[in-house]
Scaffold this active site. Structure first.
Site, PDB file in Angstrom:
ATOM      1  N   LYS A  28       0.850  -1.199   0.000  1.00 31.34           N
ATOM      2  CA  LYS A  28       0.000   0.000   0.000  1.00 31.34           C
ATOM      3  C   LYS A  28       0.885   1.248   0.000  1.00 31.34           C
ATOM      4  CE  LYS A  28      -3.463   2.467   2.888  1.00 31.34           C
ATOM      5  NZ  LYS A  28      -4.284   2.432   4.113  1.00 31.34           N
ATOM      6  N   ASP A  59      -2.918   9.950   3.997  1.00 29.85           N
ATOM      7  CA  ASP A  59      -4.308   9.537   4.211  1.00 29.85           C
ATOM      8  C   ASP A  59      -5.002  10.515   5.150  1.00 29.85           C
ATOM      9  OD1 ASP A  59      -6.703   8.280   4.499  1.00 29.85           O
ATOM     10  OD2 ASP A  59      -5.928   6.546   5.627  1.00 29.85           O
ATOM     11  N   LYS A  95     -10.390  12.410   8.786  1.00 25.71           N
ATOM     12  CA  LYS A  95      -9.889  11.948  10.082  1.00 25.71           C
ATOM     13  C   LYS A  95      -9.852  13.114  11.063  1.00 25.71           C
ATOM     14  CE  LYS A  95      -6.765   8.254   8.494  1.00 25.71           C
ATOM     15  NZ  LYS A  95      -7.422   7.142   9.209  1.00 25.71           N
ATOM     16  N   ASP A 123       1.345   6.119   5.677  1.00 26.89           N
ATOM     17  CA  ASP A 123       0.408   5.171   5.077  1.00 26.89           C
ATOM     18  C   ASP A 123       0.957   4.555   3.784  1.00 26.89           C
ATOM     19  OD1 ASP A 123      -1.924   3.827   5.563  1.00 26.89           O
ATOM     20  OD2 ASP A 123      -3.236   5.309   4.598  1.00 26.89           O
ATOM     21  N   ASP A 128     -12.544   6.758   4.251  1.00 27.28           N
ATOM     22  CA  ASP A 128     -11.284   6.504   4.963  1.00 27.28           C
ATOM     23  C   ASP A 128     -10.860   5.027   4.870  1.00 27.28           C
ATOM     24  OD1 ASP A 128      -9.061   7.092   6.436  1.00 27.28           O
ATOM     25  OD2 ASP A 128     -10.106   7.303   8.361  1.00 27.28           O
ATOM     26  N   GLU A 172      -9.800   3.455   2.438  1.00 28.50           N
ATOM     27  CA  GLU A 172      -9.318   3.620   1.057  1.00 28.50           C
ATOM     28  C   GLU A 172      -8.246   2.611   0.678  1.00 28.50           C
ATOM     29  OE1 GLU A 172      -8.005   5.113   3.539  1.00 28.50           O
ATOM     30  OE2 GLU A 172      -5.900   4.758   3.097  1.00 28.50           O
ATOM     31  N   ARG A 221      -8.031  -0.602   1.081  1.00 28.99           N
ATOM     32  CA  ARG A 221      -8.583  -1.778   0.414  1.00 28.99           C
ATOM     33  C   ARG A 221      -9.051  -1.444  -1.006  1.00 28.99           C
ATOM     34  NH1 ARG A 221     -12.771  -2.437   5.273  1.00 28.99           N
ATOM     35  NH2 ARG A 221     -11.069  -1.311   6.292  1.00 28.99           N
TER      36      ARG A 221
END
Ligand code: BES
Ligand code: MN
Ligand code: ZN
Length: 497
Positions: free
Chosen positions: A266, A271, A278, A289, A348, A350, A352
């Site tokens: 990833k 993020d 968030k 991230d 959030d 995201e 996946r």
């Protein structure tokens, strides 16, 4: 840093500091005994005085050695006189290098390969010295305007007996490859998101490919991904001014026809959560991230450096997740490359969404196995804390291989179940799948989501949200799971499976 193996006895070496072990019963390690004779029993005297108890984490620096050409000796506690546990061995090594860091030494000679460690051979012990020292000496200085009073150490010599020289060199080579892979991973991860963008990550892959003949990089641009129908990945990137990239870094070290091991990382360079924004506190840490992507690059560098006889494909979907007029909205329905539709109930979740299209894409490499690594869920911190990475997968043999590799490499994983019952939580009234599974078992439902895109190959998922970086005053990337993955690759290359 220059690391080397030396077969001459410790007490004959030219160095700023000789490092030897002592046990808590006042016994000296083998090299320490030989050294003690050379300096007229000084170590015995010091031990008898009780100036160092010999516990793990104890160190004592002797900086004047009367009537001797030896400049300094660092005594390092090894605890009870019996084989050390792997963890205690690493603690003793960390105590040694931290004591060295406080001084202005430029060279050290380490004899800590001479103590027994449970289930460990000389190769492993040598490797740990390189890994632990390199980890402790890592500094992130790229963004400081003035160079701080930085480390002076230039040379680390590791002693071994003549008949052990080959095993020690193997450990040195492996240790350097892993340590340098971890350093690359940490450097990329510690960079702020305004520098380390998807474009920057792609450039890093191209640079790596330029540095090693066996590595080849290909970058898919937004238009290429549109052609492929990566509607899920692209939806995440839509809210950002930074164009998404899908990085492929291939390592050709095996037979032309041998199926590759595919590693997917990833690469979310920041993020914010997107429209499901968030909270502000700690949001800076979401620059991390992309740690999965960075670890894929670090692991491929290590594989290339070790010239492993394997074929490996690294895939890094790279994007930001930002709120904007174009961004994904809760309720939006996306069509993924697989054709499956996804209802975005939380923007959030995201990771996946970018991973699912990459899993589908991975199929065209005809993989032997696929392993993805992702800072995927905060829930893994609730379940496992910051000690092991979470492991889930659809193949027991692959999961067991990763567990074993993690134990050897001191980069542990803990398996969680991926049972079909959990798929219930991902049902959507409007699409094939929802992108969140409610408040229960967040790490498992995230993996269950991915499992829907990994049906055609053996696959494992590592949730590294708790292990890829440290928070608080020691905030910084850890370089995990480069040791685990490199160990897995070494095992695949040389131990049959
Ligand atoms: N990158 C985060 C996961 C994360 C959160 C890692 C905190 C480390 C610390 C991921 O994209 C995310 O936001 N996950 C959500 C999923 C939720 C919306 C189902 C989470 O864990 O809160
Ligand atoms: Mn998120
Ligand atoms: Zn994320």
């Amino acid at each position: 840093m220059n690391y080397s193996i030396e077969i001459n006895p410790l007490e004959t070496l030219q160095s700023n500091c000789l490092i030897v072990g002592v046990y808590n019963n006042q016994q000296l390690s083998e090299s320490a005994q030989a050294l003690d004779k050379q300096i007229n029993g000084l170590l015995t005297t010091i031990m008898a005085r009780g100036d160092i108890a010999g516990k793990i984490n104890d160190t004592l620096l002797l900086n004047v050695i009367p009537d001797s050409a030896i400049e300094r000796i660092l005594l390092v506690g090894l605890g009870e006189q019996k084989p050390l546990s792997a963890k205690n061995y690493r603690k003793a090594l960390a105590a040694a290098i931290n004591a060295v860091k406080k001084s202005r030494l430029t060279s050290v000679a380490v004899s800590l390969t001479d103590c027994d460690v449970e289930k460990a051979d000389l190769t492993w012990k040598t490797r740990q010295i390189v890994e632990v020292f390199s980890d402790a000496l890592y500094q992130f200085t790229a963004c400081k305007s003035k160079s701080e009073d930085s480390a002076t150490l230039e040379t680390v010599v590791i002693t071994a007996k003549t008949h052990e020289a080959e095993a020690a060199s193997t450990g040195l080579v492996q240790g350097l490859a892993i340590a340098e892979g971890m350093t690359l991973t940490k450097q990329l991860a510690d960079l702020p998101a305004n520098i380390c963008t998807p474009t920057y990550l792609a450039q890093q892959a191209l640079t790596l490919a330029g540095a090693y003949d066996a590595l080849e990089a290909t970058i898919l641009e937004v238009a290429d991904m549109e052609q492929l129908g990566m509607g899920s990945l692209l939806a995440v990137a839509r809210g950002s001014r930074q164009p998404a990239k899908l990085i492929t870094l291939e390592y050709h070290g095996g037979d032309k026809n041998s199926k590759p091991i595919v590693l997917i990382g990833k690469g979310l360079t920041f993020d914010s959560g997107g429209i499901s924004l968030k909270p502000g506190a700690g949001m800076d840490e979401m620059k991390y991230d992309m740690c999965g992507g960075a670890a894929v690059l670090g692991t491929l560098q290590a594989a290339a450096q070790l010239r492993l006889p394997l074929n490996i494909v690294g895939l890094v979907p790279a994007s930001e997740n930002m709120p904007d007029g174009q961004a994904n909205k809760p309720g939006d329905i996306l069509t993924s490359m697989s054709g499956k539709t996804i209802e975005v109930l939380n923007t959030d979740a995201e990771g996946r969404l970018i991973l699912c299209d990459t899993l589908t894409y991975a199929q065209r490499f005809n993989p032997e196995v696929v392993i993805d690594l992702a800072t995927l869920t905060g829930a893994v911190l609730v379940a496992l804390g910051r000690v092991p990475s979470g492991l889930l997968g659809n193949d027991d043999a692959l999961c067991n291989d990763l567990i074993t590799a993690g134990e050897t490499a001191n980069d542990s994983v803990w398996r969680l179940p991926l049972w079909e019952e959990y798929q219930e939580q991902l049902k959507s009234n409007f699409a094939d799948l929802a992108n969140i599974g409610g408040k229960d078992a967040g790490t498992i439902t995230a993996a269950c989501f991915l499992a829907n895109f990994a049906e055609n190959f053996r696959w494992a998922h590592l949730d590294i949200a708790g292990t890829a970086w440290r928070t608080g005053s020691a905030k910084g990337a850890t370089g995990r799971p480069v040791p685990l993955l490199t160990q897995y690759l070494l095992n695949r290359a040389y131990a049959g499976r």
